[in-house]
Design a protein around this motif. Structure first.
Motif, PDB file in Angstrom:
ATOM      1  N   THR A  67       0.830  -1.201   0.000  1.00  0.00           N
ATOM      2  CA  THR A  67       0.000   0.000   0.000  1.00  0.00           C
ATOM      3  C   THR A  67       0.864   1.250   0.000  1.00  0.00           C
ATOM      4  N   SER A  68       1.905   1.261   0.823  1.00  0.00           N
ATOM      5  CA  SER A  68       2.742   2.457   0.892  1.00  0.00           C
ATOM      6  C   SER A  68       3.481   2.698  -0.427  1.00  0.00           C
ATOM      7  N   TRP A  69       3.799   1.632  -1.158  1.00  0.00           N
ATOM      8  CA  TRP A  69       4.505   1.817  -2.433  1.00  0.00           C
ATOM      9  C   TRP A  69       3.588   2.437  -3.484  1.00  0.00           C
ATOM     10  N   THR A  70       2.335   1.984  -3.523  1.00  0.00           N
ATOM     11  CA  THR A  70       1.443   2.465  -4.574  1.00  0.00           C
ATOM     12  C   THR A  70       0.664   3.712  -4.169  1.00  0.00           C
ATOM     13  N   ASP A  71       0.433   3.915  -2.871  1.00  0.00           N
ATOM     14  CA  ASP A  71      -0.455   5.002  -2.442  1.00  0.00           C
ATOM     15  C   ASP A  71       0.252   6.174  -1.768  1.00  0.00           C
ATOM     16  N   ALA A  72       1.545   6.095  -1.548  1.00  0.00           N
ATOM     17  CA  ALA A  72       2.243   7.171  -0.846  1.00  0.00           C
ATOM     18  C   ALA A  72       3.293   7.806  -1.744  1.00  0.00           C
ATOM     19  N   GLU A  73       3.462   9.095  -1.589  1.00  0.00           N
ATOM     20  CA  GLU A  73       4.484   9.785  -2.365  1.00  0.00           C
ATOM     21  C   GLU A  73       5.882   9.450  -1.836  1.00  0.00           C
ATOM     22  N   LYS A  74       6.012   9.349  -0.522  1.00  0.00           N
ATOM     23  CA  LYS A  74       7.290   9.006   0.103  1.00  0.00           C
ATOM     24  C   LYS A  74       7.401   7.479   0.134  1.00  0.00           C
ATOM     25  N   LYS A  75       8.423   6.938  -0.518  1.00  0.00           N
ATOM     26  CA  LYS A  75       8.559   5.493  -0.709  1.00  0.00           C
ATOM     27  C   LYS A  75       9.496   4.870   0.327  1.00  0.00           C
ATOM     28  N   SER A  76       9.240   3.611   0.671  1.00  0.00           N
ATOM     29  CA  SER A  76      10.130   2.819   1.518  1.00  0.00           C
ATOM     30  C   SER A  76      11.017   1.955   0.635  1.00  0.00           C
ATOM     31  N   PHE A  77      12.178   1.568   1.164  1.00  0.00           N
ATOM     32  CA  PHE A  77      13.145   0.813   0.375  1.00  0.00           C
ATOM     33  C   PHE A  77      13.759  -0.322   1.179  1.00  0.00           C
ATOM     34  N   SER A  78      14.257  -1.325   0.461  1.00  0.00           N
ATOM     35  CA  SER A  78      15.136  -2.349   1.025  1.00  0.00           C
ATOM     36  C   SER A  78      16.537  -2.015   0.554  1.00  0.00           C
ATOM     37  N   LEU A  79      17.505  -2.149   1.441  1.00  0.00           N
ATOM     38  CA  LEU A  79      18.900  -1.863   1.135  1.00  0.00           C
ATOM     39  C   LEU A  79      19.685  -3.137   1.393  1.00  0.00           C
ATOM     40  N   ARG A  80      20.378  -3.649   0.362  1.00  0.00           N
ATOM     41  CA  ARG A  80      21.082  -4.931   0.463  1.00  0.00           C
ATOM     42  C   ARG A  80      22.570  -4.738   0.167  1.00  0.00           C
ATOM     43  N   PHE A  81      23.383  -5.243   1.068  1.00  0.00           N
ATOM     44  CA  PHE A  81      24.833  -5.205   0.893  1.00  0.00           C
ATOM     45  C   PHE A  81      25.329  -6.602   0.532  1.00  0.00           C
ATOM     46  N   ASP A  82      26.501  -6.695  -0.091  1.00  0.00           N
ATOM     47  CA  ASP A  82      27.076  -7.997  -0.441  1.00  0.00           C
ATOM     48  C   ASP A  82      27.673  -8.700   0.774  1.00  0.00           C
ATOM     49  N   ARG A  83      28.012  -7.926   1.790  1.00  0.00           N
ATOM     50  CA  ARG A  83      28.560  -8.511   3.020  1.00  0.00           C
ATOM     51  C   ARG A  83      27.947  -7.805   4.218  1.00  0.00           C
ATOM     52  N   ARG A  84      28.121  -8.381   5.380  1.00  0.00           N
ATOM     53  CA  ARG A  84      27.551  -7.805   6.600  1.00  0.00           C
ATOM     54  C   ARG A  84      28.167  -6.438   6.881  1.00  0.00           C
ATOM     55  N   MET A  85      27.311  -5.487   7.223  1.00  0.00           N
ATOM     56  CA  MET A  85      27.760  -4.119   7.489  1.00  0.00           C
ATOM     57  C   MET A  85      27.337  -3.704   8.889  1.00  0.00           C
ATOM     58  N   PRO A  86      28.179  -2.954   9.590  1.00  0.00           N
ATOM     59  CA  PRO A  86      27.853  -2.519  10.962  1.00  0.00           C
ATOM     60  C   PRO A  86      27.107  -1.172  10.979  1.00  0.00           C
ATOM     61  N   LEU A  87      25.886  -1.141  10.474  1.00  0.00           N
ATOM     62  CA  LEU A  87      25.131   0.102  10.496  1.00  0.00           C
ATOM     63  C   LEU A  87      24.634   0.431  11.897  1.00  0.00           C
ATOM     64  N   PHE A  88      24.525  -0.590  12.726  1.00  0.00           N
ATOM     65  CA  PHE A  88      24.184  -0.405  14.142  1.00  0.00           C
ATOM     66  C   PHE A  88      25.388  -0.830  14.963  1.00  0.00           C
ATOM     67  N   ASP A  89      25.494  -0.324  16.165  1.00  0.00           N
ATOM     68  CA  ASP A  89      26.684  -0.535  16.986  1.00  0.00           C
ATOM     69  C   ASP A  89      26.989  -1.984  17.332  1.00  0.00           C
ATOM     70  N   ASP A  90      25.973  -2.761  17.687  1.00  0.00           N
ATOM     71  CA  ASP A  90      26.251  -4.061  18.289  1.00  0.00           C
ATOM     72  C   ASP A  90      26.192  -5.267  17.362  1.00  0.00           C
ATOM     73  N   ALA A  91      25.858  -5.087  16.095  1.00  0.00           N
ATOM     74  CA  ALA A  91      25.761  -6.249  15.211  1.00  0.00           C
ATOM     75  C   ALA A  91      25.924  -5.823  13.758  1.00  0.00           C
ATOM     76  N   THR A  92      26.228  -6.816  12.924  1.00  0.00           N
ATOM     77  CA  THR A  92      26.331  -6.560  11.495  1.00  0.00           C
ATOM     78  C   THR A  92      25.259  -7.356  10.767  1.00  0.00           C
ATOM     79  N   HIS A  93      24.744  -6.786   9.695  1.00  0.00           N
ATOM     80  CA  HIS A  93      23.716  -7.435   8.889  1.00  0.00           C
ATOM     81  C   HIS A  93      23.948  -7.092   7.429  1.00  0.00           C
ATOM     82  N   LYS A  94      23.338  -7.875   6.533  1.00  0.00           N
ATOM     83  CA  LYS A  94      23.448  -7.611   5.098  1.00  0.00           C
ATOM     84  C   LYS A  94      22.231  -6.876   4.549  1.00  0.00           C
ATOM     85  N   ASN A  95      21.074  -7.094   5.154  1.00  0.00           N
ATOM     86  CA  ASN A  95      19.819  -6.559   4.625  1.00  0.00           C
ATOM     87  C   ASN A  95      19.156  -5.619   5.625  1.00  0.00           C
TER      88      ASN A  95
END
Length: 191
Positions: A67-95
């Motif tokens: 619904t948010s993709w088709t009905d909202a002007e501001k879009k949400s996204f998925s961000l995928r890395f090839d390897r685990r990244m530390p975007l948060f302090d205590d853990a690393t994730h890829k997606n």
């Protein structure tokens, strides 16, 4: 001149640097990005360069939500890395998810629900924080950066026979109150 007090309609105007971290995504083609956000489906995956704090790396960006993709002007996204990244302090994730909170002007619904769920000991809550998002130098707003929900031992560790249910059906869909049974979530790894 920041030494001078500025008032507007009786209110004092104060300029400050926000405490939120800022993420910069640069696409290989602005035209491809503009085309992607105007599509009805959100299947297009585009290459981006991500700059976030001390991280400068390649990633892939894709639209998310229904619904948010088709009905909202501001879009949400998925961000995928090839390897685990530390975007948060205590853990690393890829997606990760970049939630637009398009229908929540307070930007607090997800943060409050996940904090409440954590307080009542619901086992998995995504890591999350509000960030400022720029794509191709254009300000896109304040987003909630979250780890992506995933069935694995580090996030939602389901055992054989466990099920994940959606408790908030979309408008017009049957709910448990309608006498319909909930349908278990399934993936290529488990049912």
């Amino acid at each position: 001149d920041f030494n001078e007090t500025v008032t507007l309609c009786g209110y004092e105007i104060v300029l400050y640097e926000p405490a939120l971290r800022t993420m910069y995504l640069t696409t290989e083609s602005e035209a491809l990005f503009d085309s992607m956000i105007n599509e009805k489906e959100h299947n297009t995956l585009i290459a981006v360069t991500c700059d976030f704090e001390n991280i400068h790396t390649k990633a892939r960006l894709q639209g998310r939500g229904n619904t948010s993709w088709t009905d909202a002007e501001k879009k949400s996204f998925s961000l995928r890395f090839d390897r685990r990244m530390p975007l948060f302090d205590d853990a690393t994730h890829k997606n990760f998810n970049l939630l637009a909170n398009a229908f929540d002007r307070t930007l607090l619904k997800n943060l409050m629900f996940n904090k409440l769920a954590e307080e009542v000991n619901i086992p998995y809550q995504p890591e999350e924080e509000l960030i400022i998002l720029f794509i191709d130098g254009r300000y896109h707003g304040i987003y909630t950066l979250t780890t992506k929900m995933s069935v694995d031992s580090r996030r939602i560790a389901l055992e054989p026979g466990d099920m994940l249910f959606q408790f908030d059906p979309a408008e017009g869909e049957a709910s448990q109150d309608d006498g319909e049974e909930l349908i278990p979530y399934s993936s290529k790894y488990w049912n």
